[in-house]
Structures are given as structure tokens and as C-alpha cells.
Design an enzyme around this catalytic site. Structure first.
Site, PDB file in Angstrom:
ATOM      1  N   ASN A   1       5.797   4.902   4.092  1.00 62.62           N
ATOM      2  CA  ASN A   1       4.944   5.656   3.170  1.00 62.62           C
ATOM      3  C   ASN A   1       5.652   5.785   1.826  1.00 62.62           C
ATOM      4  OD1 ASN A   1       2.733   7.334   2.358  1.00 62.62           O
ATOM      5  ND2 ASN A   1       4.040   9.128   2.646  1.00 62.62           N
TER       6      ASN A   1
ATOM      7  N   LEU B   1       5.290  15.779   8.433  1.00 60.43           N
ATOM      8  CA  LEU B   1       4.597  15.339   7.219  1.00 60.43           C
ATOM      9  C   LEU B   1       5.578  15.125   6.063  1.00 60.43           C
ATOM     10  CD1 LEU B   1       1.852  14.838   5.755  1.00 60.43           C
ATOM     11  CD2 LEU B   1       1.938  17.259   5.101  1.00 60.43           C
ATOM     12  N   ASP B   2       5.617  13.915   5.554  1.00 59.17           N
ATOM     13  CA  ASP B   2       6.510  13.548   4.439  1.00 59.17           C
ATOM     14  C   ASP B   2       7.975  13.873   4.750  1.00 59.17           C
ATOM     15  OD1 ASP B   2       4.281  12.677   2.932  1.00 59.17           O
ATOM     16  OD2 ASP B   2       3.924  14.707   2.201  1.00 59.17           O
TER      17      ASP B   2
ATOM     18  N   ARG C   1      -4.870  10.541   4.383  1.00 57.67           N
ATOM     19  CA  ARG C   1      -5.130  11.293   5.620  1.00 57.67           C
ATOM     20  C   ARG C   1      -3.810  11.559   6.350  1.00 57.67           C
ATOM     21  NH1 ARG C   1      -9.820  11.869   8.453  1.00 57.67           N
ATOM     22  NH2 ARG C   1      -8.722  11.581  10.442  1.00 57.67           N
TER      23      ARG C   1
ATOM     24  N   THR D   1       7.367   9.723  10.257  1.00 56.11           N
ATOM     25  CA  THR D   1       7.540  10.350  11.566  1.00 56.11           C
ATOM     26  C   THR D   1       6.483  11.440  11.701  1.00 56.11           C
ATOM     27  OG1 THR D   1       9.074  11.987  10.684  1.00 56.11           O
ATOM     28  CG2 THR D   1      10.045   9.924  11.536  1.00 56.11           C
TER      29      THR D   1
ATOM     30  N   HIS E   1       5.663   8.505  -1.388  1.00 58.76           N
ATOM     31  CA  HIS E   1       5.235   9.870  -1.698  1.00 58.76           C
ATOM     32  C   HIS E   1       5.712  10.233  -3.102  1.00 58.76           C
ATOM     33  CE1 HIS E   1       4.078  14.019  -0.987  1.00 58.76           C
ATOM     34  NE2 HIS E   1       5.221  14.358  -1.536  1.00 58.76           N
TER      35      HIS E   1
ATOM     36  N   GLU F   1       7.075   3.516  -8.764  1.00 57.00           N
ATOM     37  CA  GLU F   1       6.566   3.173  -7.426  1.00 57.00           C
ATOM     38  C   GLU F   1       6.346   1.674  -7.306  1.00 57.00           C
ATOM     39  OE1 GLU F   1       3.110   5.716  -6.730  1.00 57.00           O
ATOM     40  OE2 GLU F   1       4.466   7.195  -5.823  1.00 57.00           O
TER      41      GLU F   1
ATOM     42  N   GLY G   1      -5.278   1.910  -5.293  1.00 48.30           N
ATOM     43  CA  GLY G   1      -4.565   0.743  -4.752  1.00 48.30           C
ATOM     44  C   GLY G   1      -3.620   0.069  -5.722  1.00 48.30           C
TER      45      GLY G   1
HETATM   46  C1  GAR Z   1       0.645   7.063  -5.328  1.00 47.53           C
HETATM   47  O1  GAR Z   1       1.196   7.663  -6.461  1.00 47.53           O
HETATM   48  C2  GAR Z   1       1.293   7.570  -4.069  1.00 47.53           C
HETATM   49  O2  GAR Z   1       2.619   7.966  -4.258  1.00 47.53           O
HETATM   50  C3  GAR Z   1       0.444   8.749  -3.714  1.00 47.53           C
HETATM   51  O3  GAR Z   1      -0.852   8.383  -4.063  1.00 47.53           O
HETATM   52  C4  GAR Z   1      -0.806   7.470  -5.152  1.00 47.53           C
HETATM   53  C5  GAR Z   1      -1.705   6.319  -4.811  1.00 47.53           C
HETATM   54  O4  GAR Z   1      -1.893   5.503  -5.916  1.00 47.53           O
HETATM   55  N1  GAR Z   1       0.543   9.035  -2.327  1.00 47.53           N
HETATM   56  C6  GAR Z   1       0.455  10.261  -1.832  1.00 47.53           C
HETATM   57  O5  GAR Z   1       0.257  11.234  -2.509  1.00 47.53           O
HETATM   58  C7  GAR Z   1       0.623  10.337  -0.341  1.00 47.53           C
HETATM   59  N2  GAR Z   1       0.885  11.674   0.073  1.00 47.53           N
HETATM   60  P1  GAR Z   1      -2.474   4.026  -5.740  1.00 47.53           P
HETATM   61  O6  GAR Z   1      -3.732   4.151  -4.875  1.00 47.53           O
HETATM   62  O7  GAR Z   1      -2.791   3.590  -7.135  1.00 47.53           O
HETATM   63  O8  GAR Z   1      -1.414   3.198  -5.075  1.00 47.53           O
END
Ligand code: GAR
Length: 210
Positions: A107, A144-145, A91, A141, A109, A174, A12
Site C-alpha cells: 500500500n 490499518l496503515d 476501502r 497487515t 499512504h 509517490e 489512478g
Molecule cells: C494517493 O495519494 C495515495 O497515497 C492515497 O490516495 C491517493 C490516490 O491517488 N491513498 C490513500 O489515502 C490510502 N489510504 P491516485 O488515485 O492518483 O493514485
């Protein structure tokens, strides 16, 4: 004030960046609830520490993905969300869920999409000897991604980088770009129109992030 619901599966840290931006006023919205499919996800603790409602929705006991997603959406709708933010939600979402929230589902990614959809993005970038890597915020959408890209941030890669190095550097980016995109959305400066990301002129200078 717009209502935001965040879905997580893990640490998170992106959720935390969005919580901080709501608290500072950088995002003109309220996180009404955080949902996790994993009961011990640390992000739930972050939400509780910020006084945000949390709900755990574990997949076991549901006939299939669609049944789970419809039950999840019914719970989400109690919070009347204007925006649903996937922040490390691991998921795959069914078409029933994605189409119910079309245009209000974001999202993040960890790759420069359309490169490396799915899992193991960092190791693929290293294995391929890429010169750069990064992260993408996009509308969700059914593909996926594959939804419309809103904003990307890049990091340079060097031959000595390890996967742990680049996970950390990507996450720094991010935490900068995800709150920014959420703020555009809640201010009505960003929408999905005719299958594309539409942004008003005032947000375009921020594209200098890429
Ligand atoms: C993030 O780096 C995000 O980009 C990735 O999971 C991490 C979550 O980190 N998301 C994916 O891979 C989705 N396909 P966080 O729980 O510390 O925010």
C-alpha cells in the site's frame, strides 16, 4: 515475469506511474488486471488505454465486508497474482483478505507513518504546523496503515502551503517511490519476513530517497 494486480478507487495516478514503469522495463512485471470498487474511477480508463484488463467490484449486495473481500479475492486469483498493489484503494480490507495475501500486498499512504494513519493526512499535517510531510510504502497487515514500512519520501512544509499544494508535491514523490518498491519486490529483493520488511543489500542505497 511476475503477475501484478492493482486495486484502485480513484484517479489512478500511482497506477499510471506503475504502468509506465512496466512499459519502460523498470519493473520486470506485467499488470494482469486493475480492479476498482468505484465504477467511474478514472484509473479504469488509464488501464484500458494501456490494454490492461479491468474489473469493477462494487460492494453493494454483499452481506458484509468479509463476504465482499472473499468474492473480490476469488476474482483476483484468476490472474494468479504474485503481487497485489493498492494504489489509492480507499476501502478497509478485512483480515480474511489481508491474510490470504500476506507478504504480497503493498500500500501507499500519504503521510510519514506512523504519523496520521487513516484519512485527511494532509490537513492534519498542516493543522499541526508540521515542518515536513510525505508518503510511505508499506506491506499491508491487519492493522490499518500499520504494516512494516518499506520506503518513505519526505517533503518540507511551509506556513503558506495549502492542502492542494502538498497533495501535488506528495504525489510527485509517490510516483517516484512506488514503482521503485514494486521493482524491488518483483526482482526478489524485498519481502516480508517475520513481520518485518526485508530488503537485500543492493536496494539499500536507494534509501537515500528518504
Ligand atoms: C494517493 O495519494 C495515495 O497515497 C492515497 O490516495 C491517493 C490516490 O491517488 N491513498 C490513500 O489515502 C490510502 N489510504 P491516485 O488515485 O492518483 O493514485
Amino acid at each position: 515475469m511476475k503477475n501484478i494486480v492493482v486495486l484502485i478507487s480513484g484517479s489512478g495516478s500511482n497506477l499510471q506511474a506503475i504502468i509506465d514503469a512496466c512499459q519502460s522495463g523498470a519493473i520486470n512485471g506485467t499488470i494482469r488486471a486493475v480492479f476498482s470498487n468505484v465504477s467511474d474511477a478514472y484509473g479504469l480508463t488509464r488501464a484500458q488505454q494501456a490494454g490492461i484488463a479491468t474489473e469493477v467490484a462494487e460492494p453493494k449486495g454483499f452481506a458484509d465486508r468479509t463476504a465482499y473481500d472473499i468474492a473480490l479475492a476469488d476474482r483476483i486469483d484468476h490472474y494468479q497474482p504474485d503481487l497485489i498493489v493498492l494504489a489509492g484503494y480507499m476501502r478497509i480490507l478485512s483480515p480474511a483478505f489481508v491474510n490470504r495475501y500476506s507478504g504480497k500486498l503493498l500500500n501507499i499512504h500519504p503521510s510519514l507513518l506512523p504519523k496520521y494513519p487513516g484519512l485527511h493526512t494532509h490537513s492534519q499535517a498542516l493543522a499541526n504546523g508540521d515542518q515536513e510531510h510525505g508518503t510511505t510504502v508499506h506491506f499491508v497487515t491487519e492493522e490499518l496503515d500499520g504494516g512494516p514500512i518499506i520506503l518513505q519520501a519526505k517533503i518540507p512544509l511551509s506556513a503558506s502551503d495549502t492542502e492542494a499544494d502538498i497533495i501535488g508535491r506528495v504525489q510527485v514523490e509517490e510516483h517516484r517511490i512506488y514503482p521503485l518498491v514494486v521493482s524491488w519486490f518483483v526482482n526478489g529483493r524485498l519481502a516480508m519476513r517475520e513481520g518485518k520488511a526485508w530488503m537485500d543489500d543492493r536496494v539499500l542505497p536507494a534509501q537515500g530517497y528518504t
